[in-house]
Design a protein around this motif. Structure first.
Motif, PDB file in Angstrom:
ATOM      1  N   THR A 115       0.852  -1.179   0.000  1.00  0.00           N
ATOM      2  CA  THR A 115       0.000   0.000   0.000  1.00  0.00           C
ATOM      3  C   THR A 115       0.893   1.235   0.000  1.00  0.00           C
ATOM      4  O   THR A 115       1.728   1.405   0.885  1.00  0.00           O
ATOM      5  CB  THR A 115      -0.929   0.015   1.230  1.00  0.00           C
ATOM      6  OG1 THR A 115      -1.740  -1.159   1.210  1.00  0.00           O
ATOM      7  CG2 THR A 115      -1.825   1.240   1.214  1.00  0.00           C
ATOM      8  N   LYS A 119       1.045   5.482  -0.510  1.00  0.00           N
ATOM      9  CA  LYS A 119       0.310   6.745  -0.600  1.00  0.00           C
ATOM     10  C   LYS A 119       0.775   7.503  -1.830  1.00  0.00           C
ATOM     11  O   LYS A 119       1.964   7.802  -1.982  1.00  0.00           O
ATOM     12  CB  LYS A 119       0.525   7.583   0.655  1.00  0.00           C
ATOM     13  CG  LYS A 119      -0.364   8.811   0.697  1.00  0.00           C
ATOM     14  CD  LYS A 119      -0.250   9.567   2.017  1.00  0.00           C
ATOM     15  CE  LYS A 119      -1.196  10.758   2.056  1.00  0.00           C
ATOM     16  NZ  LYS A 119      -1.103  11.492   3.342  1.00  0.00           N
ATOM     17  N   VAL A 120      -0.169   7.802  -2.724  1.00  0.00           N
ATOM     18  CA  VAL A 120       0.160   8.363  -4.032  1.00  0.00           C
ATOM     19  C   VAL A 120      -0.694   9.605  -4.293  1.00  0.00           C
ATOM     20  O   VAL A 120      -1.890   9.625  -3.985  1.00  0.00           O
ATOM     21  CB  VAL A 120      -0.090   7.322  -5.148  1.00  0.00           C
ATOM     22  CG1 VAL A 120       0.116   7.947  -6.521  1.00  0.00           C
ATOM     23  CG2 VAL A 120       0.830   6.128  -4.972  1.00  0.00           C
ATOM     24  N   ASN A 133      -1.543  11.805  -7.677  1.00  0.00           N
ATOM     25  CA  ASN A 133      -1.407  12.043  -9.108  1.00  0.00           C
ATOM     26  C   ASN A 133      -2.207  13.291  -9.453  1.00  0.00           C
ATOM     27  O   ASN A 133      -3.418  13.248  -9.658  1.00  0.00           O
ATOM     28  CB  ASN A 133      -1.920  10.843  -9.906  1.00  0.00           C
ATOM     29  CG  ASN A 133      -1.844  11.079 -11.402  1.00  0.00           C
ATOM     30  OD1 ASN A 133      -1.281  12.075 -11.854  1.00  0.00           O
ATOM     31  ND2 ASN A 133      -2.423  10.174 -12.180  1.00  0.00           N
ATOM     32  N   LYS A 168       1.397  -0.792 -11.314  1.00  0.00           N
ATOM     33  CA  LYS A 168      -0.048  -0.570 -11.292  1.00  0.00           C
ATOM     34  C   LYS A 168      -0.355   0.821 -11.834  1.00  0.00           C
ATOM     35  O   LYS A 168       0.336   1.790 -11.509  1.00  0.00           O
ATOM     36  CB  LYS A 168      -0.618  -0.701  -9.885  1.00  0.00           C
ATOM     37  CG  LYS A 168      -2.137  -0.569  -9.864  1.00  0.00           C
ATOM     38  CD  LYS A 168      -2.736  -1.004  -8.562  1.00  0.00           C
ATOM     39  CE  LYS A 168      -4.261  -0.950  -8.631  1.00  0.00           C
ATOM     40  NZ  LYS A 168      -4.881  -1.440  -7.385  1.00  0.00           N
ATOM     41  N   VAL A 195      -2.250   4.295 -12.027  1.00  0.00           N
ATOM     42  CA  VAL A 195      -2.849   5.200 -11.037  1.00  0.00           C
ATOM     43  C   VAL A 195      -3.681   6.242 -11.779  1.00  0.00           C
ATOM     44  O   VAL A 195      -3.127   7.055 -12.533  1.00  0.00           O
ATOM     45  CB  VAL A 195      -1.756   5.887 -10.195  1.00  0.00           C
ATOM     46  CG1 VAL A 195      -2.382   6.840  -9.189  1.00  0.00           C
ATOM     47  CG2 VAL A 195      -0.889   4.850  -9.493  1.00  0.00           C
ATOM     48  N   THR A 255      -5.874  10.898  -8.420  1.00  0.00           N
ATOM     49  CA  THR A 255      -5.709  10.060  -7.221  1.00  0.00           C
ATOM     50  C   THR A 255      -4.931  10.807  -6.145  1.00  0.00           C
ATOM     51  O   THR A 255      -3.887  11.402  -6.416  1.00  0.00           O
ATOM     52  CB  THR A 255      -4.982   8.751  -7.578  1.00  0.00           C
ATOM     53  OG1 THR A 255      -5.758   8.002  -8.497  1.00  0.00           O
ATOM     54  CG2 THR A 255      -4.731   7.906  -6.325  1.00  0.00           C
ATOM     55  N   ASN A 258      -4.199   6.226  -0.734  1.00  0.00           N
ATOM     56  CA  ASN A 258      -3.509   4.941  -0.773  1.00  0.00           C
ATOM     57  C   ASN A 258      -3.866   4.137  -2.020  1.00  0.00           C
ATOM     58  O   ASN A 258      -5.037   4.068  -2.412  1.00  0.00           O
ATOM     59  CB  ASN A 258      -3.848   4.112   0.469  1.00  0.00           C
ATOM     60  CG  ASN A 258      -3.220   4.694   1.717  1.00  0.00           C
ATOM     61  OD1 ASN A 258      -2.184   5.355   1.644  1.00  0.00           O
ATOM     62  ND2 ASN A 258      -3.836   4.448   2.862  1.00  0.00           N
ATOM     63  N   VAL A 259      -2.853   3.552  -2.622  1.00  0.00           N
ATOM     64  CA  VAL A 259      -3.013   2.659  -3.767  1.00  0.00           C
ATOM     65  C   VAL A 259      -2.410   1.312  -3.396  1.00  0.00           C
ATOM     66  O   VAL A 259      -1.289   1.243  -2.876  1.00  0.00           O
ATOM     67  CB  VAL A 259      -2.307   3.223  -5.018  1.00  0.00           C
ATOM     68  CG1 VAL A 259      -2.307   2.205  -6.150  1.00  0.00           C
ATOM     69  CG2 VAL A 259      -2.976   4.518  -5.464  1.00  0.00           C
ATOM     70  N   THR A 260      -3.161   0.236  -3.630  1.00  0.00           N
ATOM     71  CA  THR A 260      -2.672  -1.113  -3.328  1.00  0.00           C
ATOM     72  C   THR A 260      -2.173  -1.761  -4.602  1.00  0.00           C
ATOM     73  O   THR A 260      -2.903  -1.834  -5.604  1.00  0.00           O
ATOM     74  CB  THR A 260      -3.782  -1.968  -2.697  1.00  0.00           C
ATOM     75  OG1 THR A 260      -4.205  -1.360  -1.480  1.00  0.00           O
ATOM     76  CG2 THR A 260      -3.274  -3.378  -2.387  1.00  0.00           C
ATOM     77  N   ILE A 261      -0.936  -2.248  -4.573  1.00  0.00           N
ATOM     78  CA  ILE A 261      -0.317  -2.847  -5.755  1.00  0.00           C
ATOM     79  C   ILE A 261       0.046  -4.300  -5.467  1.00  0.00           C
ATOM     80  O   ILE A 261       0.745  -4.590  -4.490  1.00  0.00           O
ATOM     81  CB  ILE A 261       0.927  -2.034  -6.197  1.00  0.00           C
ATOM     82  CG1 ILE A 261       1.627  -2.689  -7.384  1.00  0.00           C
ATOM     83  CG2 ILE A 261       1.902  -1.839  -5.037  1.00  0.00           C
ATOM     84  CD1 ILE A 261       2.731  -1.819  -7.974  1.00  0.00           C
TER      85      ILE A 261
END
Length: 202
Positions: free
Chosen positions: A11, A13-14, A16, A44, A46, A50, A53-56
């Motif tokens: 996870t 934090k991103v 964009n 992954k 994005v 965004t 949190n992004v889950t990869i």
């Protein structure tokens, strides 16, 4: 980033802030050779806007061993086919150390046994596949195999590789000792004894 091996994911934090999709790249130097290889990369997309949190998924990264720390690199960019080093027209890069704590071998595994006794190897529950290897050509695909009538040739290092339901692979090793019982000699009064102990593998 937060690496979660029970779900085989990270996870991150991103943010964009662009008007187009970007790509999140995560490399982990699984073979610890100082180079980020092609089988050590997870990616992954994005979406634009965004901010969170992004889950990869990390199932594409193989060769991770419990108890080992690894060098990891995370990059975010709109550039396609980004490499771990080199120019990108935008984005960010961060480096981290990753510690693998996912258990593979159950602590109840035999670590010391007597000659003629049974070696009990135990893998953690819940994996999709199990692959044991060990001394004297030992192999097994069982979660918890046993070796009866243990002899000196069965002593040594045993390795277990598991595949999780989410397709991550992990490896762990454990040393097993076999105490050989001396043969009694003529006139001996005290007979040798052998005690069995189990240890905790951390």
């Amino acid at each position: 980033p937060d690496f979660n091996w029970s779900t085989c994911s990270a996870t991150v934090k991103v943010q964009n802030a662009t008007a187009a999709a970007t790509t999140l790249y995560v490399w982990i130097d699984a073979n610890r050779n100082g180079v980020f290889d092609t089988n050590e990369l997870a990616t992954k997309s994005v979406p634009a806007g965004t901010n969170g949190n992004v889950t990869i998924p990390l199932s594409s990264i193989v060769g991770l061993t419990k108890g080992t720390n690894y060098y990891a690199r995370v990059r975010l960019s709109s550039a396609s086919s980004l490499t771990p080093t080199g120019f990108a027209i935008d984005g960010e890069v961060e480096d981290h150390w990753v510690d693998i704590t996912q258990p593979v071998i159950d602590p109840a595994t035999t670590t010391t046994t007597c000659q003629g006794s049974t070696i009990s190897l135990k893998g953690v529950a819940g994996a999709s596949t199990y692959a044991w290897t060990g001394p004297n050509g030992f192999t097994s695909s069982s979660q918890s195999p046993t070796i009866s009538n243990a002899q000196a040739v069965n002593a040594g290092t045993y390795s277990l590789t598991i595949t999780t339901p989410s397709s991550c692979t992990f490896t762990e090793t454990i040393d097993v000792a076999v105490t050989v019982t001396p043969q009694p000699t003529a006139g001996a009064v005290t007979q040798p004894t052998c005690s069995v102990a189990t240890g905790t593998f951390q």
